[in-house]
Write a protein that holds these residues in place. Structure first.
Motif, PDB file in Angstrom:
ATOM      1  N   UNK A  33      15.202  61.611 144.356  1.00  0.00           N
ATOM      2  CA  UNK A  33      14.141  61.579 144.956  1.00  0.00           C
ATOM      3  C   UNK A  33      14.424  61.905 146.406  1.00  0.00           C
ATOM      4  N   UNK A  34      13.265  62.374 147.165  1.00  0.00           N
ATOM      5  CA  UNK A  34      13.297  63.126 148.429  1.00  0.00           C
ATOM      6  C   UNK A  34      12.337  62.507 149.331  1.00  0.00           C
ATOM      7  N   UNK A  35      12.883  61.829 150.570  1.00  0.00           N
ATOM      8  CA  UNK A  35      11.882  61.350 151.391  1.00  0.00           C
ATOM      9  C   UNK A  35      12.095  62.112 152.674  1.00  0.00           C
ATOM     10  N   UNK A  36      10.791  62.515 153.224  1.00  0.00           N
ATOM     11  CA  UNK A  36      10.807  63.295 154.445  1.00  0.00           C
ATOM     12  C   UNK A  36      10.205  62.077 155.620  1.00  0.00           C
ATOM     13  N   UNK A  37      11.428  61.925 156.388  1.00  0.00           N
ATOM     14  CA  UNK A  37      11.117  60.769 157.421  1.00  0.00           C
ATOM     15  C   UNK A  37      10.915  61.154 158.871  1.00  0.00           C
ATOM     16  N   UNK A  38       9.574  60.805 159.164  1.00  0.00           N
ATOM     17  CA  UNK A  38       9.190  61.551 160.455  1.00  0.00           C
ATOM     18  C   UNK A  38       9.239  60.624 161.747  1.00  0.00           C
ATOM     19  N   UNK A  39       9.703  61.290 162.975  1.00  0.00           N
ATOM     20  CA  UNK A  39      10.116  60.563 164.204  1.00  0.00           C
ATOM     21  C   UNK A  39       8.770  60.278 164.916  1.00  0.00           C
ATOM     22  N   UNK A  40       8.887  59.202 165.946  1.00  0.00           N
ATOM     23  CA  UNK A  40       7.903  59.023 166.636  1.00  0.00           C
ATOM     24  C   UNK A  40       7.822  59.978 167.926  1.00  0.00           C
ATOM     25  N   UNK A  41       6.950  59.625 169.012  1.00  0.00           N
ATOM     26  CA  UNK A  41       6.624  60.529 170.081  1.00  0.00           C
ATOM     27  C   UNK A  41       7.745  60.620 171.020  1.00  0.00           C
ATOM     28  N   UNK A  42       8.661  59.421 171.227  1.00  0.00           N
ATOM     29  CA  UNK A  42       9.755  59.586 172.210  1.00  0.00           C
ATOM     30  C   UNK A  42      10.889  59.725 171.594  1.00  0.00           C
ATOM     31  N   UNK A  43      11.138  60.164 170.382  1.00  0.00           N
ATOM     32  CA  UNK A  43      12.245  60.259 169.492  1.00  0.00           C
ATOM     33  C   UNK A  43      12.479  61.723 169.327  1.00  0.00           C
ATOM     34  N   UNK A  44      13.731  62.014 168.558  1.00  0.00           N
ATOM     35  CA  UNK A  44      13.924  63.258 168.106  1.00  0.00           C
ATOM     36  C   UNK A  44      14.345  62.933 166.567  1.00  0.00           C
ATOM     37  N   UNK A  45      14.929  63.849 165.912  1.00  0.00           N
ATOM     38  CA  UNK A  45      15.378  63.988 164.498  1.00  0.00           C
ATOM     39  C   UNK A  45      16.458  62.825 164.625  1.00  0.00           C
ATOM     40  N   UNK A  46      17.072  62.437 165.524  1.00  0.00           N
ATOM     41  CA  UNK A  46      18.235  61.332 165.357  1.00  0.00           C
ATOM     42  C   UNK A  46      17.927  60.034 165.290  1.00  0.00           C
ATOM     43  N   UNK A  47      16.481  59.937 165.648  1.00  0.00           N
ATOM     44  CA  UNK A  47      16.285  58.199 165.943  1.00  0.00           C
ATOM     45  C   UNK A  47      16.163  57.379 164.810  1.00  0.00           C
ATOM     46  N   UNK A  48      15.983  57.853 163.571  1.00  0.00           N
ATOM     47  CA  UNK A  48      16.154  56.909 162.224  1.00  0.00           C
ATOM     48  C   UNK A  48      17.599  56.535 162.212  1.00  0.00           C
ATOM     49  N   UNK A  49      18.457  57.447 162.351  1.00  0.00           N
ATOM     50  CA  UNK A  49      19.807  57.293 161.924  1.00  0.00           C
ATOM     51  C   UNK A  49      20.339  56.480 163.229  1.00  0.00           C
ATOM     52  N   UNK A  50      20.059  56.606 164.335  1.00  0.00           N
ATOM     53  CA  UNK A  50      20.783  55.879 165.396  1.00  0.00           C
ATOM     54  C   UNK A  50      20.111  54.482 165.388  1.00  0.00           C
ATOM     55  N   UNK A  51      18.830  54.203 165.081  1.00  0.00           N
ATOM     56  CA  UNK A  51      18.289  52.970 165.266  1.00  0.00           C
ATOM     57  C   UNK A  51      18.219  51.788 164.203  1.00  0.00           C
ATOM     58  N   UNK A  52      18.173  52.614 162.880  1.00  0.00           N
ATOM     59  CA  UNK A  52      18.018  51.722 161.601  1.00  0.00           C
ATOM     60  C   UNK A  52      19.197  52.281 160.657  1.00  0.00           C
TER      61      UNK A  52
END
Length: 246
Positions: A33-52
């Motif tokens: 399964x593939x999940x495309x996980x999109x960041x918010x306005x003040x983040x970049x591609x690292x946000x999801x891994x840094x904060x969750x």
């Protein structure tokens, strides 16, 4: 799990851009399964891994996660900028299929995002509903027309770069217009969350109601909270559980 930071060349953007990629270390990637996980306005591609704990959640579900970089573009083909929507919607899956062997089969593909990325996820799912089996949006901007019209100063200039000087949102960028065009039978499953103290909560309620009125398969979960990573960490775990139950 393999955790990769990739710099890839995008022909659509005409430049190199970054990805965060999580891949399972068991099984065949073409069946993953593939999940495309999109960041918010003040983040970049690292946000999801840094904060969750998204890597841990992906591990428990045997999922691959692709986290692209789109700057502050609102996942649009900008009036005075780059074609970020075309990149995420069309070119990125092709890159991931070519580089990692990930499948393009609808039943294996999901798209999720927070805030601006929640808008992006909903837009991608409604623009081409046959591409994704499920769409999750957390604290999403669902009424981009009001967001653009109400901006001032630097943010207004940003939206003018995205939409043009008159801040006109075209039908292909309006979630309500896209939803109106779709047959109910075409739609993927939707999973929405939002904090009840979030300024975006009223519009999330309205969009959830619009999906329900359309007859879409939707879960809208909300609880006390604001526009924060605590809520998004819980949300992405819940969405993976809803879409990827083993």
């Amino acid at each position: 799990m393999a955790h990769l930071r990739c710099d890839v060349y995008s022909a659509v953007l005409g430049m190199s851009t970054s990805l965060e990629v999580i891949l399972p270390d068991e099984g065949r990637l073409k069946d993953t399964p593939v999940i495309y996980l999109l960041h918010g306005l003040s983040d970049n591609c690292t946000g999801w891994c840094r904060y969750t704990a998204v890597e841990r959640y992906a591990r428990s579900r045997g999922a691959a996660v692709i986290m692209p970089e789109v700057q502050r573009s609102f996942y649009m083909d900008m009036a005075m900028g780059l074609d970020y929507f075309t990149y995420v919607q069309h070119e990125l899956p092709q890159i991931c299929g070519r580089m990692f062997g990930l499948t393009a089969r609808r039943e294996k593909n999901f798209i999720m995002g927070l805030s601006m990325g929640g808008y992006g996820a909903l837009k991608c799912a409604l623009a081409n509903p046959r591409q994704y089996a499920g769409c999750a949006a957390f604290s999403a901007v669902t009424e981009v027309e009001k967001r653009a019209a109400g901006t001032e100063g630097k943010m207004r200039r940003e939206f003018q770069a995205i939409l043009g000087p008159k801040l006109t949102v075209p039908p292909e960028a309006s979630l309500r217009a896209l939803l109106e065009k779709r047959k109910t039978s075409q739609l993927p499953r939707f999973f929405l969350t939002c904090g009840e103290q979030d300024a975006l909560y009223p519009e999330n309620c309205r969009f959830a109601e619009a999906l329900e009125n359309k007859g879409a398969a939707i879960s809208f979960t909300h609880w006390p909270g604001d526009h924060s990573w605590d809520l998004w960490d819980r949300s992405v775990e819940l969405a993976m559980g809803a879409f990827l139950e083993k």
